[in-house]
Structures are given as C-alpha cells and as structure tokens.
Enzyme design. Structure first.
Site, PDB file in Angstrom:
ATOM      1  N   GLY A  12      -0.163  31.855  17.764  1.00  0.00           N
ATOM      2  CA  GLY A  12      -1.307  32.845  18.392  1.00  0.00           C
ATOM      3  C   GLY A  12      -2.324  33.163  17.453  1.00  0.00           C
ATOM      4  O   GLY A  12      -3.069  34.148  17.523  1.00  0.00           O
ATOM      5  N   TYR A 143       7.272  41.485  30.975  1.00  0.00           N
ATOM      6  CA  TYR A 143       6.517  41.449  29.496  1.00  0.00           C
ATOM      7  C   TYR A 143       7.496  42.197  28.533  1.00  0.00           C
ATOM      8  O   TYR A 143       7.641  41.971  27.513  1.00  0.00           O
ATOM      9  CB  TYR A 143       5.145  41.713  29.607  1.00  0.00           C
ATOM     10  CG  TYR A 143       4.533  41.664  28.260  1.00  0.00           C
ATOM     11  CD1 TYR A 143       4.220  40.696  27.712  1.00  0.00           C
ATOM     12  CD2 TYR A 143       4.343  43.095  27.391  1.00  0.00           C
ATOM     13  CE1 TYR A 143       3.462  40.258  26.545  1.00  0.00           C
ATOM     14  CE2 TYR A 143       3.853  42.872  26.171  1.00  0.00           C
ATOM     15  CZ  TYR A 143       3.085  41.815  25.757  1.00  0.00           C
ATOM     16  OH  TYR A 143       2.594  41.793  24.298  1.00  0.00           O
ATOM     17  N   PRO A 170       2.815  47.577  17.512  1.00  0.00           N
ATOM     18  CA  PRO A 170       1.358  48.312  17.267  1.00  0.00           C
ATOM     19  C   PRO A 170       1.110  49.011  18.669  1.00  0.00           C
ATOM     20  O   PRO A 170       1.659  48.722  19.744  1.00  0.00           O
ATOM     21  CB  PRO A 170       0.656  47.031  17.140  1.00  0.00           C
ATOM     22  CG  PRO A 170       1.148  45.876  17.878  1.00  0.00           C
ATOM     23  CD  PRO A 170       2.816  46.040  17.758  1.00  0.00           C
ATOM     24  N   ASP A 278      -3.251  54.479  37.442  1.00  0.00           N
ATOM     25  CA  ASP A 278      -3.368  54.869  36.059  1.00  0.00           C
ATOM     26  C   ASP A 278      -2.409  54.292  34.893  1.00  0.00           C
ATOM     27  O   ASP A 278      -2.807  53.898  33.870  1.00  0.00           O
ATOM     28  CB  ASP A 278      -3.284  56.389  35.730  1.00  0.00           C
ATOM     29  CG  ASP A 278      -4.570  57.118  35.924  1.00  0.00           C
ATOM     30  OD1 ASP A 278      -5.680  56.333  35.974  1.00  0.00           O
ATOM     31  OD2 ASP A 278      -4.525  58.248  36.426  1.00  0.00           O
TER      32      ASP A 278
END
Length: 322
Positions: A12, A143, A170, A278
């Site tokens: 990546g 995911y 992260p 949201d």
C-alpha cells in the site's frame, strides 16, 4: 532493528500513509547513510488478494521487514453498502501478506489497523486491551472484523512460530496523497475536495453531511509516518499499539470544516444536512501506551496540518486521487 542490511517492503506504498513514510525516509536519507533499503509497492506491483502474486512480490524484493498498509478502504457510506466485499478482500490481503512473510522468514511485520475495529458499545477512552470486547459499529463491520483478524493472526504466528508480527491502530489520518474521491474518501479529504469544487463553482453555501457534532481525533500523515518508523525500529511486542493524538486534541467535524474553510479562504456559509447519518458520535482513543514509550513526540497542530494538506491538494489536484 539489526545493524545488517535491512530491506523494508511497504505494501500500500502509493497510498496516504505509504507516501508519508516515503517522504520521511527521503528526508532521513538526505542526512546520511542508512543500513535500510525501502521498497514502496502499490496495487500496480501485484494484487495482494492473490496468493501467487503476493509470493512473486516477496521473491522479487526479499524483504527482511514489512510495513503492511494495503487494504480495501472507503468512507462511511461506501462501507455501509459493501460490508461483505470489505470483509472478504481485506481478509485475503492480510492472510496472504502475513503467511508469505512467515514463509520468507521476515523478521518483523507492522500492520495497520483502525480505531473503527473497537466495539460500538464501549467505555471511553478506548485502549489496546479492548479490541475484541464486543461487536464493532454495524456501519462498517466487514472492514472492522477483517482488521481485527490481523491481531488474531499476529498472536497465532507468534505462539506457533515465534514471529514478531505486530500492529498499530491510528486514529483518523489525513494529509498529502490522500484519496480525494467523492465516492469513497474519508471526511477530511472529502471536505477539502468538495470545498475546492464549491469555490470553483462560485457556490455561496457549502453543505456538510450530518450534524457536524461527532468528535474525532485526527493525525497528520507525516506524524503517523514518523511513529510507524519508530514502531518498526523500536517496538518489540505483538500487542497492538494505538498511534493517536492526545485525548484533548479531539475535535468536532464542524471545527474541521471551519479549519478547511479558513485554509481554502472560502467566503461562503457552511450548512449541515442533518438528514444524513453521522456514524459513531465519538471514538476517543487513549495514547497512554505510546506516551509511556515515546514521551517526547510532538504532533503537528491540526490547523497547520489542514493548511498544508489543502495547499498540497490545490497544487496537485490534477494528479491527486479524485
């Protein structure tokens, strides 16, 4: 890391974090010699969903260390519509990279997780011990579960084979080389791109999807890159480590939108479409473990990081991922 010649393969490598690591490594290289050779690979170099292509990539570069960033990613609405695809494709990528690393006797793998892996119903701040304490948010469970399985694989390879495969978590990353596509980007690049469009179109109002009230921690990609390199060289545990700004640096989406407005010099008015979802209200992560091990790290203030990112996008709009 040992003093002998190390070859670090970054999967990546053409993406947001990979390009940030490349920038930091190039700055380091300009200052003097290194015993490291860095190889940045993108999807054009091989499809990591395919075991054979993964093997070819490792045979070619013979890495001693791997930073594993490759993933099928997307924003909230893209995830909600494709949970099965996100699960299957990321599971294939992660299994191929880690198993090939094991077969090639790679000394260390640092994989990239995400704060969305944490349970939806949890206490805050979240920390590294809470990854598997309940189901993730329903909006992106495919995911999230695929990313969680990296932690399961890391522990398995360590227990059965003694491998030092670890992972970092992260908070929300943004910066130069981000994905600025309108269909699949995350909140900061999406707002930067759309506001640039609004300025070009002469729009007097700019609509943010949702209420603008959710809270998020954002980390500048170049800060994350420095921390990734630190983990590769210094962090010696298979346990995940959260790489996040401090809890007091959490900001609302509306504050981010205002910072982007200021960076762009946009003169119109920001309005909020509260009919749109949201996502999670907050995902506050604790960086206590990071702070205990790397006390003096200094994060780029978010206003400066947003300004730098907007400047980069304006300069590179034609080449950026849009």
């Amino acid at each position: 890391m040992s003093s002998e010649k190390n070859v670090i393969l970054v999967t990546g490598g053409s993406g947001l974090v990979g390009q940030a690591i490349k920038t930091v490594i190039e700055e380091e290289a300009a200052k003097g010699n290194s015993n490291e050779t860095w190889v940045f690979c993108g999807s054009k170099d091989g499809d990591l969903r395919d075991r054979a292509q993964t093997e070819v990539l490792f045979d070619k570069h013979k890495p001693t260390h791997v930073i594993h960033l490759a993933a099928m990613v997307g924003g909230l609405f893209h995830n909600m519509a494709h949970n099965l695809d996100f699960f299957r494709e990321n599971m294939a990528i992660n299994d191929n990279v880690l198993h090939t690393s094991y077969k090639h006797k790679v000394k260390k793998v640092v994989s990239c997780l995400s704060t969305c892996i944490f349970p939806d119903n949890t206490t805050y701040p979240i920390d590294e011990t809470m990854v598997h304490n309940g189901p993730p948010h329903t909006s992106n469970y495919g995911y999230s579960y695929a990313k969680r399985m990296i932690d399961v694989l890391n522990r398995g390879y360590h227990e059965q084979h003694g491998c030092l495969f670890t992972s970092v978590v992260p908070c929300n990353v943004f910066g130069p080389h981000d994905n600025f596509s309108l269909s699949s980007s995350h909140v900061v690049p999406a707002l930067i791109r759309r506001m640039d469009d609004a300025i070009r179109n002469g729009d007097q109002t700019f609509t943010v999807l949702g209420s603008g009230k959710p809270l998020r921690q954002f980390i500048y990609s170049l800060d994350l890159a420095k921390l990734f390199i630190w983990v590769l060289r210094k962090y010696e545990s298979v346990e995940p480590i959260i790489l996040s700004v401090d809890e007091e640096d959490e900001v609302t989406i509306s504050a981010v939108a205002e910072a982007i407005k200021k960076a762009h010099g946009y003169q119109g008015q920001i309005v909020y479409d509260t009919t749109k979802a949201d996502g999670q209200y907050k995902k506050t992560a604790s960086n206590k473990k990071l702070r205990a091990l790397n006390k003096d790290f200094s994060f780029t203030p978010i206003d400066k990081a947003i300004q730098d990112t907007v400047d980069w996008f304006k300069k590179n709009r034609e080449q950026a991922r849009t």
